[in-house]
Design a protein around this motif. Structure first.
Motif, mmCIF file in Angstrom:
data_model
loop_
_atom_site.group_PDB
_atom_site.id
_atom_site.type_symbol
_atom_site.label_atom_id
_atom_site.label_comp_id
_atom_site.label_asym_id
_atom_site.label_seq_id
_atom_site.Cartn_x
_atom_site.Cartn_y
_atom_site.Cartn_z
ATOM 1 N N ARG A 1 0.844 -1.202 0.000
ATOM 2 C CA ARG A 1 0.000 0.000 0.000
ATOM 3 C C ARG A 1 0.877 1.249 0.000
ATOM 4 O O ARG A 1 0.604 2.215 -0.734
ATOM 5 C CB ARG A 1 -0.927 0.002 1.219
ATOM 6 C CG ARG A 1 -1.922 1.158 1.243
ATOM 7 C CD ARG A 1 -2.590 1.306 2.589
ATOM 8 N NE ARG A 1 -1.646 1.720 3.618
ATOM 9 C CZ ARG A 1 -1.216 2.971 3.780
ATOM 10 N NH1 ARG A 1 -1.630 3.935 2.970
ATOM 11 N NH2 ARG A 1 -0.360 3.264 4.744
ATOM 12 N N GLN A 2 1.926 1.234 0.798
ATOM 13 C CA GLN A 2 2.816 2.385 0.848
ATOM 14 C C GLN A 2 3.619 2.526 -0.449
ATOM 15 O O GLN A 2 3.861 3.650 -0.918
ATOM 16 C CB GLN A 2 3.757 2.271 2.047
ATOM 17 C CG GLN A 2 3.053 2.343 3.383
ATOM 18 C CD GLN A 2 4.005 2.505 4.551
ATOM 19 O OE1 GLN A 2 5.056 3.129 4.433
ATOM 20 N NE2 GLN A 2 3.651 1.926 5.700
ATOM 21 N N LEU A 3 4.015 1.419 -1.049
ATOM 22 C CA LEU A 3 4.743 1.487 -2.315
ATOM 23 C C LEU A 3 3.853 2.040 -3.428
ATOM 24 O O LEU A 3 4.312 2.804 -4.285
ATOM 25 C CB LEU A 3 5.277 0.106 -2.702
ATOM 26 C CG LEU A 3 6.289 -0.526 -1.753
ATOM 27 C CD1 LEU A 3 6.785 -1.846 -2.314
ATOM 28 C CD2 LEU A 3 7.453 0.401 -1.492
ATOM 29 N N GLU A 4 2.583 1.674 -3.396
ATOM 30 C CA GLU A 4 1.647 2.221 -4.389
ATOM 31 C C GLU A 4 1.463 3.717 -4.178
ATOM 32 O O GLU A 4 1.363 4.489 -5.140
ATOM 33 C CB GLU A 4 0.315 1.489 -4.297
ATOM 34 C CG GLU A 4 -0.680 1.914 -5.367
ATOM 35 C CD GLU A 4 -1.949 1.086 -5.361
ATOM 36 O OE1 GLU A 4 -2.921 1.506 -6.017
ATOM 37 O OE2 GLU A 4 -1.972 0.027 -4.696
ATOM 38 N N ALA A 5 1.420 4.151 -2.907
ATOM 39 C CA ALA A 5 1.299 5.583 -2.610
ATOM 40 C C ALA A 5 2.517 6.363 -3.097
ATOM 41 O O ALA A 5 2.410 7.556 -3.398
ATOM 42 C CB ALA A 5 1.109 5.790 -1.114
ATOM 43 N N LYS A 6 3.659 5.695 -3.200
ATOM 44 C CA LYS A 6 4.875 6.331 -3.715
ATOM 45 C C LYS A 6 4.978 6.213 -5.239
ATOM 46 O O LYS A 6 6.007 6.538 -5.828
ATOM 47 C CB LYS A 6 6.108 5.679 -3.072
ATOM 48 C CG LYS A 6 6.227 5.905 -1.574
ATOM 49 C CD LYS A 6 7.441 5.168 -1.006
ATOM 50 C CE LYS A 6 7.529 5.293 0.505
ATOM 51 N NZ LYS A 6 7.830 6.672 0.928
ATOM 52 N N SER A 7 3.909 5.719 -5.876
ATOM 53 C CA SER A 7 3.834 5.565 -7.341
ATOM 54 C C SER A 7 4.852 4.569 -7.883
ATOM 55 O O SER A 7 5.303 4.679 -9.027
ATOM 56 C CB SER A 7 4.031 6.928 -8.035
ATOM 57 O OG SER A 7 3.038 7.845 -7.633
ATOM 58 N N LEU A 8 5.210 3.570 -7.070
ATOM 59 C CA LEU A 8 6.141 2.539 -7.513
ATOM 60 C C LEU A 8 5.418 1.326 -8.096
ATOM 61 O O LEU A 8 6.032 0.493 -8.745
ATOM 62 C CB LEU A 8 7.041 2.106 -6.351
ATOM 63 C CG LEU A 8 7.955 3.197 -5.790
ATOM 64 C CD1 LEU A 8 8.773 2.654 -4.631
ATOM 65 C CD2 LEU A 8 8.867 3.750 -6.876
ATOM 66 N N ALA B 1 6.517 -2.591 -13.915
ATOM 67 C CA ALA B 1 7.410 -1.431 -13.902
ATOM 68 C C ALA B 1 8.710 -1.701 -13.149
ATOM 69 O O ALA B 1 9.803 -1.494 -13.684
ATOM 70 C CB ALA B 1 6.698 -0.227 -13.294
ATOM 71 N N HIS B 2 8.621 -2.159 -11.895
ATOM 72 C CA HIS B 2 9.813 -2.355 -11.069
ATOM 73 C C HIS B 2 9.930 -3.782 -10.549
ATOM 74 O O HIS B 2 10.769 -4.047 -9.695
ATOM 75 C CB HIS B 2 9.790 -1.398 -9.874
ATOM 76 C CG HIS B 2 9.775 0.054 -10.252
ATOM 77 N ND1 HIS B 2 10.870 0.701 -10.784
ATOM 78 C CD2 HIS B 2 8.797 0.991 -10.174
ATOM 79 C CE1 HIS B 2 10.568 1.968 -11.013
ATOM 80 N NE2 HIS B 2 9.314 2.167 -10.660
ATOM 81 N N THR B 3 9.114 -4.688 -11.057
ATOM 82 C CA THR B 3 9.023 -6.090 -10.593
ATOM 83 C C THR B 3 8.711 -6.173 -9.100
ATOM 84 O O THR B 3 9.121 -7.120 -8.425
ATOM 85 C CB THR B 3 10.291 -6.914 -10.920
ATOM 86 O OG1 THR B 3 11.417 -6.406 -10.185
ATOM 87 C CG2 THR B 3 10.581 -6.888 -12.407
ATOM 88 N N ILE B 4 8.005 -5.191 -8.567
ATOM 89 C CA ILE B 4 7.527 -5.284 -7.195
ATOM 90 C C ILE B 4 6.476 -6.390 -7.118
ATOM 91 O O ILE B 4 5.553 -6.436 -7.938
ATOM 92 C CB ILE B 4 6.948 -3.942 -6.715
ATOM 93 C CG1 ILE B 4 8.086 -2.941 -6.485
ATOM 94 C CG2 ILE B 4 6.117 -4.108 -5.450
ATOM 95 C CD1 ILE B 4 7.625 -1.546 -6.169
ATOM 96 N N ILE B 5 6.610 -7.270 -6.153
ATOM 97 C CA ILE B 5 5.727 -8.427 -6.039
ATOM 98 C C ILE B 5 4.403 -7.998 -5.418
ATOM 99 O O ILE B 5 4.370 -7.429 -4.324
ATOM 100 C CB ILE B 5 6.389 -9.531 -5.196
ATOM 101 C CG1 ILE B 5 7.697 -9.973 -5.866
ATOM 102 C CG2 ILE B 5 5.446 -10.714 -5.007
ATOM 103 C CD1 ILE B 5 8.545 -10.868 -5.000
#
Length: 328
Positions: free
Chosen positions: A124-131, A192-196
């Motif tokens: 959730r926090q990574l999405e808020a950082k547009s990652l 985009a960044h291969t974030i799981i």
């Protein structure tokens, strides 16, 4: 009884300060307050010895994943390394947790599925950082070898019971000509960044396609996967959800040879979906996960979820603070 108070710095801690590490950046960039709220207090009511708070123990387990350490090795490193103490929130005078404390806390995360909540909050926090940009989801799976040996094969003429494996949840799985006794980790990673974004863990006998629908979030624009993931039913479900089908096609008994157009399409998809191999390479080369550490599916699942959290946090720092900027 309340959780013990940690991290009260003394003059000695100021003198022991060292250069900033990537773990200090993670500690600053992640808002730990929601995670503390999710985990709550570990100490029950009444008198007795205080417990370690949950947040420092989560940080300890993440350090163990990043460095591929067993619990006894992690205990020693937390006790001796300043950077470990600083990230976990222990001052020089704080008593650090032993390996049995770390093991019991991992069991708490497993029993109450708290690790899922931690994973969701980090994302959730990574999405808020547009990652997490949701342009596409890359799905794939990899084998993880069991800690225990496989069931002993009976000798010719043997009539007694077969000696079972010490890991009763592990199973045989096969890819091509290679067979593996253990587990399989399935992931859905943001293009985009291969974030799981999604994780499923099963025994090795489960085919790649069975948990595939759980790896697709539903808010992405496209889904990428190799030939193992394509079915007519999945194609229809993706179309109904307005998600572009970027699953590679394979030949079958009715069409033993793919037409040139489909071969070209597969090659173009392969270039994109290849990025999903990066998390698996990190897990096995850096996190020591070629072989799982535990003897049951539930605890190994928790370790895989911790690895996904650890990977996403390192990826966050790589995206927000490129190595060239950190050196400057």
């Amino acid at each position: 009884m309340v959780d013990r108070v940690l991290g009260q710095l003394s003059l000695a801690d100021g003198f022991a300060a060292s250069d900033e590490t990537i773990f200090d950046l993670i500690a600053k960039e992640l808002d730990w307050a929601p995670i503390r709220t999710l985990l709550g207090h570990r100490s029950g009511p009444g008198s007795g010895n205080t417990s370690y708070p949950a947040e420092p123990l989560v940080r300890c387990l993440l350090l163990g994943v990043w460095h591929g350490l067993s619990d006894p090795a992690l205990e020693a490193q937390i006790r001796d390394r300043l950077s470990f103490r600083r990230f976990a929130g222990f001052s020089l005078s704080d008593r650090t947790p032993d390996h049995s404390t770390l093991w019991r806390f991992r069991e708490e995360l497993t029993r109450e599925r708290l690790i899922d909540k931690i994973f969701e909050e980090i994302n959730r926090q990574l999405e808020a950082k547009s990652l997490i940009v949701k342009r596409g989801t890359l799905v794939d799976a990899t084998f993880l070898q069991a800690r225990g040996r496989p069931p002993k094969q009976p000798k010719k003429g043997h009539h007694g019971p077969i000696k079972p494996s010490s890991d009763k949840d592990a199973r045989w799985g096969k890819k091509g000509k290679k067979s593996t006794f253990g587990y399989k980790m399935h992931i859905g990673a943001d293009q985009a960044h291969t974030i799981i974004r999604r994780v499923e863990v099963s025994d090795a006998s489960l085919t790649d396609t069975e948990p595939a629908d759980q790896l697709i979030c539903g808010d992405e624009k496209a889904a990428y996967g190799d030939q193992a993931y394509y079915t007519h039913a999945r194609h229809d479900r993706l179309a109904e959800a307005n998600i572009k089908d970027r699953l590679m096609r394979r030949a079958n008994k009715h069409h033993p040879e793919l037409p040139p157009r489909q071969k070209l399409r597969n090659r173009l998809i392969a270039k994109v979906r290849a990025a999903v191999e990066r998390p698996f390479a990190v897990f096995k080369e850096h996190y020591g996960m070629r072989r799982v550490r535990f003897f049951n599916l539930a605890t190994n699942r928790t370790q895989c979820m911790l690895a996904a959290c650890a990977y996403n946090l390192r990826t966050m720092i790589g995206a927000l603070f490129p190595p060239a900027e950190r050196r400057a």
